[in-house]
Design a protein around this motif. Structure first.
Motif, PDB file in Angstrom:
ATOM      1  N   GLN A  16      -9.534  10.353   0.459  1.00  4.49           N
ATOM      2  CA  GLN A  16     -11.533  10.528   0.128  1.00  4.49           C
ATOM      3  C   GLN A  16     -11.790   9.219  -0.324  1.00  4.49           C
ATOM      4  OE1 GLN A  16     -12.077  14.048  -1.702  1.00  4.49           O
ATOM      5  NE2 GLN A  16     -14.279  14.054  -0.559  1.00  4.49           N
ATOM      6  N   ASP A  17     -11.313   8.856  -0.869  1.00  2.97           N
ATOM      7  CA  ASP A  17     -11.631   7.041  -1.834  1.00  2.97           C
ATOM      8  C   ASP A  17     -11.377   6.219  -1.425  1.00  2.97           C
ATOM      9  OD1 ASP A  17      -8.685   6.959  -1.819  1.00  2.97           O
ATOM     10  OD2 ASP A  17      -8.778   6.610  -4.314  1.00  2.97           O
ATOM     11  N   GLY A  18     -10.854   6.165   0.312  1.00  2.15           N
ATOM     12  CA  GLY A  18     -10.650   4.893   0.876  1.00  2.15           C
ATOM     13  C   GLY A  18      -9.432   4.358   0.534  1.00  2.15           C
ATOM     14  N   SER A  19      -8.654   5.119  -0.188  1.00  2.02           N
ATOM     15  CA  SER A  19      -7.011   3.710  -0.460  1.00  2.02           C
ATOM     16  C   SER A  19      -6.271   4.549   0.584  1.00  2.02           C
ATOM     17  CB  SER A  19      -7.004   4.765  -1.998  1.00  2.02           C
ATOM     18  OG  SER A  19      -6.237   6.454  -2.340  1.00  2.02           O
ATOM     19  N   ASP A  20      -5.090   3.423   0.537  1.00  2.00           N
ATOM     20  CA  ASP A  20      -4.199   4.305   1.371  1.00  2.00           C
ATOM     21  C   ASP A  20      -3.574   5.672   1.897  1.00  2.00           C
ATOM     22  OD1 ASP A  20      -4.564   1.363   2.851  1.00  2.00           O
ATOM     23  OD2 ASP A  20      -3.238   0.671   1.829  1.00  2.00           O
ATOM     24  N   ALA A  21      -3.925   6.129   3.024  1.00  2.00           N
ATOM     25  CA  ALA A  21      -2.892   7.719   3.418  1.00  2.00           C
ATOM     26  C   ALA A  21      -1.701   8.227   3.271  1.00  2.00           C
ATOM     27  CB  ALA A  21      -3.904   8.709   3.757  1.00  2.00           C
ATOM     28  N   ILE A  22      -0.916   6.577   4.392  1.00  2.66           N
ATOM     29  CA  ILE A  22      -0.049   7.284   4.668  1.00  2.66           C
ATOM     30  C   ILE A  22       0.876   5.523   4.858  1.00  2.66           C
ATOM     31  CG2 ILE A  22      -0.703   6.589   7.219  1.00  2.66           C
ATOM     32  CD1 ILE A  22       0.814   9.045   7.988  1.00  2.66           C
ATOM     33  N   THR A  23       2.230   5.461   4.658  1.00  7.40           N
ATOM     34  CA  THR A  23       2.337   4.845   5.500  1.00  7.40           C
ATOM     35  C   THR A  23       3.019   3.688   6.824  1.00  7.40           C
ATOM     36  OG1 THR A  23       4.906   4.568   5.185  1.00  7.40           O
ATOM     37  CG2 THR A  23       3.394   4.210   2.873  1.00  7.40           C
ATOM     38  N   LEU A  24       3.511   2.980   7.255  1.00 13.56           N
ATOM     39  CA  LEU A  24       3.238   2.420   8.836  1.00 13.56           C
ATOM     40  C   LEU A  24       4.013   3.396   8.634  1.00 13.56           C
ATOM     41  CD1 LEU A  24       2.474   0.953  11.315  1.00 13.56           C
ATOM     42  CD2 LEU A  24       4.163  -0.959   9.973  1.00 13.56           C
ATOM     43  N   GLU A  25       5.752   3.137   8.371  1.00  8.54           N
ATOM     44  CA  GLU A  25       7.197   3.977   8.154  1.00  8.54           C
ATOM     45  C   GLU A  25       6.479   5.440   8.979  1.00  8.54           C
ATOM     46  OE1 GLU A  25       6.617   2.031   5.858  1.00  8.54           O
ATOM     47  OE2 GLU A  25       7.749   0.142   6.444  1.00  8.54           O
ATOM     48  N   ASP A  26       5.630   6.310   8.373  1.00  5.75           N
ATOM     49  CA  ASP A  26       5.294   7.926   7.993  1.00  5.75           C
ATOM     50  C   ASP A  26       4.569   8.001   9.027  1.00  5.75           C
ATOM     51  OD1 ASP A  26       6.707   8.404   5.934  1.00  5.75           O
ATOM     52  OD2 ASP A  26       5.685   8.445   4.547  1.00  5.75           O
ATOM     53  N   ALA A  27       3.633   6.849   9.739  1.00  2.00           N
ATOM     54  CA  ALA A  27       3.195   7.090  10.367  1.00  2.00           C
ATOM     55  C   ALA A  27       3.553   7.064  12.039  1.00  2.00           C
ATOM     56  CB  ALA A  27       1.972   6.128  10.966  1.00  2.00           C
ATOM     57  N   ALA A  28       4.720   5.986  11.937  1.00  5.25           N
ATOM     58  CA  ALA A  28       5.675   6.744  12.803  1.00  5.25           C
ATOM     59  C   ALA A  28       6.384   7.446  13.278  1.00  5.25           C
ATOM     60  CB  ALA A  28       6.625   4.781  12.938  1.00  5.25           C
ATOM     61  N   LYS A  29       6.884   8.671  11.935  1.00  2.02           N
ATOM     62  CA  LYS A  29       7.101   9.639  12.378  1.00  2.02           C
ATOM     63  C   LYS A  29       5.891  10.940  12.415  1.00  2.02           C
ATOM     64  CE  LYS A  29      10.098   8.173   8.737  1.00  2.02           C
ATOM     65  NZ  LYS A  29      10.591   8.347   6.960  1.00  2.02           N
ATOM     66  N   LEU A  30       5.212  10.490  12.862  1.00  2.91           N
ATOM     67  CA  LEU A  30       4.071  12.029  13.131  1.00  2.91           C
ATOM     68  C   LEU A  30       4.525  12.531  13.996  1.00  2.91           C
ATOM     69  CD1 LEU A  30       0.782  10.537  12.170  1.00  2.91           C
ATOM     70  CD2 LEU A  30       1.707  12.252  11.156  1.00  2.91           C
ATOM     71  N   LYS A  31       4.458  14.113  14.603  1.00  5.49           N
ATOM     72  CA  LYS A  31       4.509  14.809  15.751  1.00  5.49           C
ATOM     73  C   LYS A  31       3.121  13.784  16.632  1.00  5.49           C
ATOM     74  CE  LYS A  31       6.373  19.451  13.889  1.00  5.49           C
ATOM     75  NZ  LYS A  31       5.512  20.297  13.396  1.00  5.49           N
ATOM     76  N   GLN A  32       3.556  14.047  18.243  1.00  5.79           N
ATOM     77  CA  GLN A  32       2.818  13.398  19.046  1.00  5.79           C
ATOM     78  C   GLN A  32       1.178  14.147  19.003  1.00  5.79           C
ATOM     79  OE1 GLN A  32       3.465  10.226  20.649  1.00  5.79           O
ATOM     80  NE2 GLN A  32       0.980  10.792  21.310  1.00  5.79           N
ATOM     81  N   GLY A  33       1.607  15.237  18.884  1.00  7.66           N
ATOM     82  CA  GLY A  33       0.043  16.379  18.868  1.00  7.66           C
ATOM     83  C   GLY A  33      -0.592  15.270  18.149  1.00  7.66           C
ATOM     84  N   VAL A  34      -0.082  15.724  17.045  1.00  9.70           N
ATOM     85  CA  VAL A  34      -1.104  15.107  15.298  1.00  9.70           C
ATOM     86  C   VAL A  34      -1.073  13.554  15.494  1.00  9.70           C
ATOM     87  CG1 VAL A  34      -0.362  14.946  13.181  1.00  9.70           C
ATOM     88  CG2 VAL A  34       0.904  16.400  13.905  1.00  9.70           C
TER      89      VAL A  34
END
Length: 118
Positions: free
Chosen positions: A65-83
């Motif tokens: 909400q404050d504009g700071s990063d919420a997720i790493t590149l590595e974690d973004a790659a692990k998200l489920k397809q629907g997400v």
């Protein structure tokens, strides 16, 4: 002088995404400059490059909400397809790409800049 609304803003955009299982999640997104967005969306890449670009786009746009990063590149790659799909719709909407599609419900939060954009 051109209107400020024509440029990428520092505004943090709040979006509620609905997933296939019926759950809803409030997430926050930053706008991405068009030159960077375009580089990440180029379709003349291999499947592996397209997956990496989609993860970069998510990691670059998804924020707290404050504009700071919420997720790493590595974690973004692990998200489920629907997400990933629901997040991609919200990213497109925040960046003015395409029409409102699916179950992404827009609301806005300003980042403290005193301005709001749609």
């Amino acid at each position: 002088m051109l209107a400020a609304s024509l440029f990428t803003s520092e505004t943090v955009h709040e979006r509620e995404i609905s997933l296939g299982d019926g759950t809803k999640h409030v997430l926050y997104f930053r706008e991405i400059p068009s030159s960077e967005f375009r580089k990440l969306q180029t379709t003349s890449k291999s499947d592996e490059q397209q997956e990496a670009a989609a993860s970069k786009l998510i990691a670059r746009s998804l924020c707290n909400q404050d504009g700071s990063d919420a997720i790493t590149l590595e974690d973004a790659a692990k998200l489920k397809q629907g997400v990933r799909f629901a997040i991609a719709l919200a990213i497109g909407e925040v960046n003015g790409i395409g029409a409102h599609v699916g179950k992404v419900s827009p609301t806005e939060v300003t980042s403290g800049s005193g301005t709001s954009s749609s």
